[in-house]
Motif scaffolding. Structure first.
Motif, PDB file in Angstrom:
ATOM      1  N   GLY A 132       0.918  -1.318   0.129  1.00 23.48           N
ATOM      2  CA  GLY A 132       0.001  -0.060  -0.039  1.00 23.48           C
ATOM      3  C   GLY A 132       0.861   1.219  -0.058  1.00 23.48           C
ATOM      4  O   GLY A 132       0.854   1.936  -0.965  1.00 23.48           O
ATOM      5  N   HIS A 136       1.912   4.091  -3.026  1.00 22.78           N
ATOM      6  CA  HIS A 136       1.523   5.476  -3.142  1.00 22.78           C
ATOM      7  C   HIS A 136       3.088   6.344  -3.491  1.00 22.78           C
ATOM      8  O   HIS A 136       3.032   7.355  -4.221  1.00 22.78           O
ATOM      9  CB  HIS A 136       1.201   5.884  -1.757  1.00 22.78           C
ATOM     10  N   CYS A 163      -3.465   2.652   3.823  1.00 29.29           N
ATOM     11  CA  CYS A 163      -4.813   2.114   3.126  1.00 29.29           C
ATOM     12  C   CYS A 163      -5.338   1.344   3.916  1.00 29.29           C
ATOM     13  O   CYS A 163      -6.275   0.457   3.704  1.00 29.29           O
ATOM     14  CB  CYS A 163      -4.105   1.426   1.848  1.00 29.29           C
ATOM     15  N   HIS A 166      -9.154   1.566   4.105  1.00 33.16           N
ATOM     16  CA  HIS A 166     -10.170   1.549   2.873  1.00 33.16           C
ATOM     17  C   HIS A 166     -10.780   0.424   2.687  1.00 33.16           C
ATOM     18  O   HIS A 166     -10.089  -0.674   2.996  1.00 33.16           O
ATOM     19  CB  HIS A 166      -8.784   2.087   1.791  1.00 33.16           C
ATOM     20  N   PRO A 169      -8.299  -1.184  -1.243  1.00 35.47           N
ATOM     21  CA  PRO A 169      -7.160  -0.561  -1.497  1.00 35.47           C
ATOM     22  C   PRO A 169      -6.614  -1.033  -2.902  1.00 35.47           C
ATOM     23  O   PRO A 169      -6.160  -0.449  -3.591  1.00 35.47           O
ATOM     24  CB  PRO A 169      -6.463  -0.651  -0.548  1.00 35.47           C
ATOM     25  N   ARG A 170      -6.657  -2.241  -2.987  1.00 39.07           N
ATOM     26  CA  ARG A 170      -6.156  -3.067  -4.379  1.00 39.07           C
ATOM     27  C   ARG A 170      -6.710  -2.834  -5.649  1.00 39.07           C
ATOM     28  O   ARG A 170      -6.362  -2.536  -6.430  1.00 39.07           O
ATOM     29  CB  ARG A 170      -5.985  -4.523  -4.178  1.00 39.07           C
ATOM     30  N   ASP A 172      -8.790   0.075  -5.900  1.00 40.56           N
ATOM     31  CA  ASP A 172      -8.541   1.347  -6.141  1.00 40.56           C
ATOM     32  C   ASP A 172      -6.982   1.544  -7.000  1.00 40.56           C
ATOM     33  O   ASP A 172      -6.768   2.377  -8.032  1.00 40.56           O
ATOM     34  CB  ASP A 172      -8.353   2.344  -5.043  1.00 40.56           C
ATOM     35  N   HIS A 173      -6.062   1.092  -6.406  1.00 44.82           N
ATOM     36  CA  HIS A 173      -4.547   0.986  -6.870  1.00 44.82           C
ATOM     37  C   HIS A 173      -4.652   0.618  -8.276  1.00 44.82           C
ATOM     38  O   HIS A 173      -3.985   1.155  -9.355  1.00 44.82           O
ATOM     39  CB  HIS A 173      -3.726   0.367  -5.991  1.00 44.82           C
ATOM     40  N   HIS A 195      -9.409   7.617  -4.085  1.00 42.47           N
ATOM     41  CA  HIS A 195      -8.642   6.768  -3.036  1.00 42.47           C
ATOM     42  C   HIS A 195      -8.338   7.694  -1.805  1.00 42.47           C
ATOM     43  O   HIS A 195      -8.720   6.856  -0.758  1.00 42.47           O
ATOM     44  CB  HIS A 195      -7.678   6.266  -3.780  1.00 42.47           C
ATOM     45  N   THR A 196      -7.829   8.466  -1.780  1.00 41.57           N
ATOM     46  CA  THR A 196      -7.456   9.234  -0.706  1.00 41.57           C
ATOM     47  C   THR A 196      -8.833   9.701   0.081  1.00 41.57           C
ATOM     48  O   THR A 196      -8.683   9.489   1.319  1.00 41.57           O
ATOM     49  CB  THR A 196      -6.826  10.254  -0.817  1.00 41.57           C
ATOM     50  N   GLY A 199     -10.174   6.360   1.799  1.00 43.98           N
ATOM     51  CA  GLY A 199      -9.359   5.612   2.637  1.00 43.98           C
ATOM     52  C   GLY A 199      -9.092   6.600   3.882  1.00 43.98           C
ATOM     53  O   GLY A 199      -8.599   6.143   4.808  1.00 43.98           O
TER      54      GLY A 199
END
Length: 204
Positions: A132, A136, A163, A166, A169-170, A172-173, A195-196, A199
């Motif tokens: 995570g 970033h 993350c 969240h 997170p995966r 979103d990434h 995402h930010t 999360g």
């Protein structure tokens, strides 16, 4: 292990440089207690007063915190991070997180314009491993803007990317990486902003 410092002029500056290198290289990470003065004297082969003054100089610059009765601790890896730590000590956690998030959004847009194939391979690997915070940092690095990269590295010592809270997170990434791969800066910025926002833990 530190090497003894040679004796020519500028001994104090050399000791400061050696100690700073231990900090900036990560050998002494943020939050760690560094060796005691007697141990540093032994490792560096210099007088205790020289070591003490070097530690005071680094504390004055914001890299170290000398806590009497406890030891000396690393609190920042650069003078800029040290200044931020002092200047924003009274700021709420949401304030620093707001700025961190804004930098991430800007970095995502720049990364979509400037990313290299090497950047994409790095991001692919981090996504696969579910890394995570490292993901970033890699997005920011892919912006290839040295000022932004430095500001982000220093600011995240106060507000680390996270993350954990969240829901996905995966996912979103993956969407962010797709936008970066497609050289779509607006979409990348939108994905980073979403995402930010999603999360961010609630601050009460």
């Amino acid at each position: 292990m530190l090497r003894p410092v040679p004796r020519p002029a500028g001994l104090f500056d050399q000791v400061v440089a050696r100690l700073r290198q231990q900090i900036t290289s990560g050998a002494w990470p943020v939050g760690s207690r560094i060796p005691t003065e007697p141990e540093l004297v032994r490792q560096l082969g210099v007088a205790r007063n020289t070591v003490r003054e070097a530690l005071r100089a680094l504390a004055h610059n914001g890299l170290l915190d000398i806590r009497h009765g406890s030891g000396t601790y690393v609190v920042a890896t650069s003078e800029l991070a040290g200044v931020m730590r002092r200047r924003f000590a009274a700021a709420g956690p949401g304030d620093t997180a707001d700025v961190r998030d804004a930098l991430e959004v800007a970095a995502a847009g720049l990364a979509a314009r400037r990313r290299t194939e090497e950047d994409l391979r790095e991001l692919d690997g981090l996504l696969e491993r579910g890394a995570g915070a490292a993901f970033h940092r890699a997005v920011v690095a892919a912006s290839h803007n040295e000022v932004l990269i430095t500001l982000y590295a220093d600011l995240t010592q106060l507000a680390p990317p996270c993350c954990a809270s969240h829901p996905d997170p995966r996912g979103d990434h993956a969407r962010l990486l797709s936008a970066i791969r497609a050289s779509a800066p607006r979409a990348a910025g939108t994905e980073a902003a979403a995402h930010t926002s999603d999360g961010r833990p609630a601050i009460v």
